[in-house]
Design a protein around this motif. Structure first.
Motif, mmCIF file in Angstrom:
data_model
loop_
_atom_site.group_PDB
_atom_site.id
_atom_site.type_symbol
_atom_site.label_atom_id
_atom_site.label_comp_id
_atom_site.label_asym_id
_atom_site.label_seq_id
_atom_site.Cartn_x
_atom_site.Cartn_y
_atom_site.Cartn_z
ATOM 1 N N LYS A 87 -46.742 -24.553 16.716
ATOM 2 C CA LYS A 87 -47.188 -24.827 15.345
ATOM 3 C C LYS A 87 -48.316 -25.848 15.368
ATOM 4 C CE LYS A 87 -42.408 -24.395 13.695
ATOM 5 N NZ LYS A 87 -42.434 -22.984 13.315
ATOM 6 N N LYS A 88 -49.127 -25.855 14.290
ATOM 7 C CA LYS A 88 -50.161 -26.877 14.169
ATOM 8 C C LYS A 88 -49.606 -28.111 13.469
ATOM 9 C CE LYS A 88 -53.124 -26.295 10.520
ATOM 10 N NZ LYS A 88 -54.029 -25.671 9.521
ATOM 11 N N ASN A 89 -50.313 -29.236 13.615
ATOM 12 C CA ASN A 89 -49.985 -30.448 12.841
ATOM 13 C C ASN A 89 -48.567 -30.957 13.097
ATOM 14 O OD1 ASN A 89 -52.520 -30.186 11.698
ATOM 15 N ND2 ASN A 89 -51.750 -29.233 9.819
ATOM 16 N N VAL A 90 -48.260 -31.190 14.362
ATOM 17 C CA VAL A 90 -46.921 -31.657 14.729
ATOM 18 C C VAL A 90 -47.000 -33.096 15.247
ATOM 19 C CG1 VAL A 90 -44.970 -31.327 16.311
ATOM 20 C CG2 VAL A 90 -46.165 -29.334 15.366
ATOM 21 N N PHE A 91 -46.116 -33.953 14.740
ATOM 22 C CA PHE A 91 -45.960 -35.255 15.403
ATOM 23 C C PHE A 91 -44.508 -35.501 15.756
ATOM 24 C CE2 PHE A 91 -46.192 -36.758 10.845
ATOM 25 C CZ PHE A 91 -44.933 -37.325 10.752
ATOM 26 N N LYS A 92 -44.340 -36.397 16.739
ATOM 27 C CA LYS A 92 -43.001 -36.722 17.237
ATOM 28 C C LYS A 92 -42.639 -38.139 16.839
ATOM 29 C CE LYS A 92 -41.991 -37.677 21.652
ATOM 30 N NZ LYS A 92 -41.785 -37.407 23.105
ATOM 31 N N LEU A 93 -41.435 -38.290 16.328
ATOM 32 C CA LEU A 93 -40.892 -39.605 16.006
ATOM 33 C C LEU A 93 -39.718 -39.863 16.941
ATOM 34 C CD1 LEU A 93 -40.730 -42.079 14.052
ATOM 35 C CD2 LEU A 93 -39.155 -40.716 12.680
ATOM 36 N N ARG A 94 -39.801 -40.983 17.673
ATOM 37 C CA ARG A 94 -38.725 -41.340 18.595
ATOM 38 C C ARG A 94 -38.101 -42.649 18.143
ATOM 39 N NH1 ARG A 94 -36.857 -44.068 22.940
ATOM 40 N NH2 ARG A 94 -35.923 -42.821 24.619
ATOM 41 N N THR A 95 -36.794 -42.635 17.926
ATOM 42 C CA THR A 95 -36.123 -43.856 17.482
ATOM 43 C C THR A 95 -35.772 -44.710 18.690
ATOM 44 O OG1 THR A 95 -33.876 -42.986 17.672
ATOM 45 C CG2 THR A 95 -35.060 -42.561 15.595
ATOM 46 N N ILE A 96 -35.425 -45.955 18.409
ATOM 47 C CA ILE A 96 -35.063 -46.895 19.471
ATOM 48 C C ILE A 96 -33.806 -46.428 20.205
ATOM 49 C CG2 ILE A 96 -33.574 -48.485 18.175
ATOM 50 C CD1 ILE A 96 -35.409 -50.753 19.316
ATOM 51 N N THR A 97 -33.002 -45.592 19.540
ATOM 52 C CA THR A 97 -31.771 -45.084 20.148
ATOM 53 C C THR A 97 -31.988 -43.787 20.926
ATOM 54 O OG1 THR A 97 -31.239 -43.949 18.075
ATOM 55 C CG2 THR A 97 -30.262 -46.129 18.411
ATOM 56 N N GLY A 98 -33.242 -43.342 21.009
ATOM 57 C CA GLY A 98 -33.538 -42.153 21.808
ATOM 58 C C GLY A 98 -33.320 -40.830 21.089
ATOM 59 N N ASN A 99 -33.318 -40.880 19.758
ATOM 60 C CA ASN A 99 -33.332 -39.625 18.996
ATOM 61 C C ASN A 99 -34.784 -39.235 18.753
ATOM 62 O OD1 ASN A 99 -30.582 -39.810 18.880
ATOM 63 N ND2 ASN A 99 -30.523 -40.570 16.785
ATOM 64 N N GLU A 100 -35.092 -37.950 18.950
ATOM 65 C CA GLU A 100 -36.464 -37.494 18.783
ATOM 66 C C GLU A 100 -36.530 -36.352 17.774
ATOM 67 O OE1 GLU A 100 -38.029 -38.633 23.275
ATOM 68 O OE2 GLU A 100 -38.109 -36.553 22.603
ATOM 69 N N PHE A 101 -37.507 -36.460 16.881
ATOM 70 C CA PHE A 101 -37.723 -35.459 15.839
ATOM 71 C C PHE A 101 -39.170 -34.994 15.891
ATOM 72 C CE2 PHE A 101 -34.494 -38.407 14.459
ATOM 73 C CZ PHE A 101 -33.508 -37.607 13.900
ATOM 74 N N LEU A 102 -39.393 -33.708 15.663
ATOM 75 C CA LEU A 102 -40.728 -33.206 15.393
ATOM 76 C C LEU A 102 -40.831 -32.945 13.897
ATOM 77 C CD1 LEU A 102 -41.313 -30.585 18.257
ATOM 78 C CD2 LEU A 102 -41.815 -33.046 18.264
ATOM 79 N N LEU A 103 -41.953 -33.359 13.324
ATOM 80 C CA LEU A 103 -42.225 -33.096 11.914
ATOM 81 C C LEU A 103 -43.558 -32.371 11.811
ATOM 82 C CD1 LEU A 103 -41.025 -36.519 10.512
ATOM 83 C CD2 LEU A 103 -39.896 -34.310 10.209
ATOM 84 N N GLN A 104 -43.644 -31.434 10.868
ATOM 85 C CA GLN A 104 -44.802 -30.534 10.820
ATOM 86 C C GLN A 104 -45.103 -30.091 9.399
ATOM 87 O OE1 GLN A 104 -44.788 -26.947 10.163
ATOM 88 N NE2 GLN A 104 -46.892 -26.593 10.800
ATOM 89 N N SER A 105 -46.401 -29.940 9.120
ATOM 90 C CA SER A 105 -46.838 -29.298 7.876
ATOM 91 C C SER A 105 -48.078 -28.484 8.183
ATOM 92 C CB SER A 105 -47.158 -30.349 6.810
ATOM 93 O OG SER A 105 -47.802 -29.735 5.712
ATOM 94 N N ASP A 106 -48.217 -27.334 7.551
ATOM 95 C CA ASP A 106 -49.441 -26.549 7.728
ATOM 96 C C ASP A 106 -50.641 -27.234 7.074
ATOM 97 O OD1 ASP A 106 -48.247 -24.563 9.218
ATOM 98 O OD2 ASP A 106 -47.789 -23.307 7.486
ATOM 99 N N ALA A 107 -50.365 -28.108 6.110
ATOM 100 C CA ALA A 107 -51.453 -28.773 5.383
ATOM 101 C C ALA A 107 -51.900 -30.036 6.119
ATOM 102 C CB ALA A 107 -51.002 -29.114 3.972
ATOM 103 N N ASP A 108 -53.177 -30.044 6.559
ATOM 104 C CA ASP A 108 -53.699 -31.176 7.339
ATOM 105 C C ASP A 108 -53.538 -32.512 6.603
ATOM 106 O OD1 ASP A 108 -54.501 -29.013 8.787
ATOM 107 O OD2 ASP A 108 -56.650 -29.470 8.752
#
Ligand code: I3S
Length: 128
Positions: A87-108
């Protein structure tokens, strides 16, 4: 007086619909499962609610229900992660506890605003 005259209610920074998948829990890799999520940034927390479109009432609204999950942004790390998805426009958020999420939107513009707003909160907490 303002609704928050006691200063105790954390400020709503941003809310909106993003695609979300959790990819790690406590450092352990998880299988991707993308779903639309109503994302709410309040104070130091990023909260994920069910996509309002999949619900038939107002129960998704912040304050009317518990979030599906909530992330403490203190010590979290944010990075663009287009290499982790087709997918386009993806960022990763990593918490201090080692949980990782990808968040995405088609809209720049949508994803850029989310990235900078979350980064601003993380940077503010880093300075405390
Ligand atoms: O990084 P991956 O493993 O290629 O991610 C894709 C898969 O998780 C896929 O699920 P299944 O392999 O369980 O069918 C998802 O449906 C895709 O959305 C994932 O890739 P993208 O590129 O959309 O993040």
């Amino acid at each position: 007086s303002s609704p928050d005259s006691d200063g105790m209610t954390p400020e709503l920074e941003k809310a909106g619909l993003l695609n979300k998948t959790k990819i790690a829990e406590g450092g352990r890799k998880l299988r991707k499962n993308w779903n639309p999520s109503w994302v709410v940034l309040v104070g130091n927390s990023l909260m994920f609610f069910k996509d309002p479109k999949t619900q038939n009432s107002d129960s998704w609204k912040p304050g009317n229900s518990c979030p599906e999950s909530s992330v403490d942004l203190r010590g979290a790390q944010l990075q663009w992660a287009n290499e982790l998805s087709s997918k386009k426009n993806v960022f990763k958020l990593r918490t201090i506890t080692g949980n990782e999420f990808l968040l995405q939107s088609d809209a720049d513009t949508v994803i850029i605003e989310w990235y900078s707003t979350i980064q601003k909160v993380i940077s503010r907490l880093d300075k405390e």
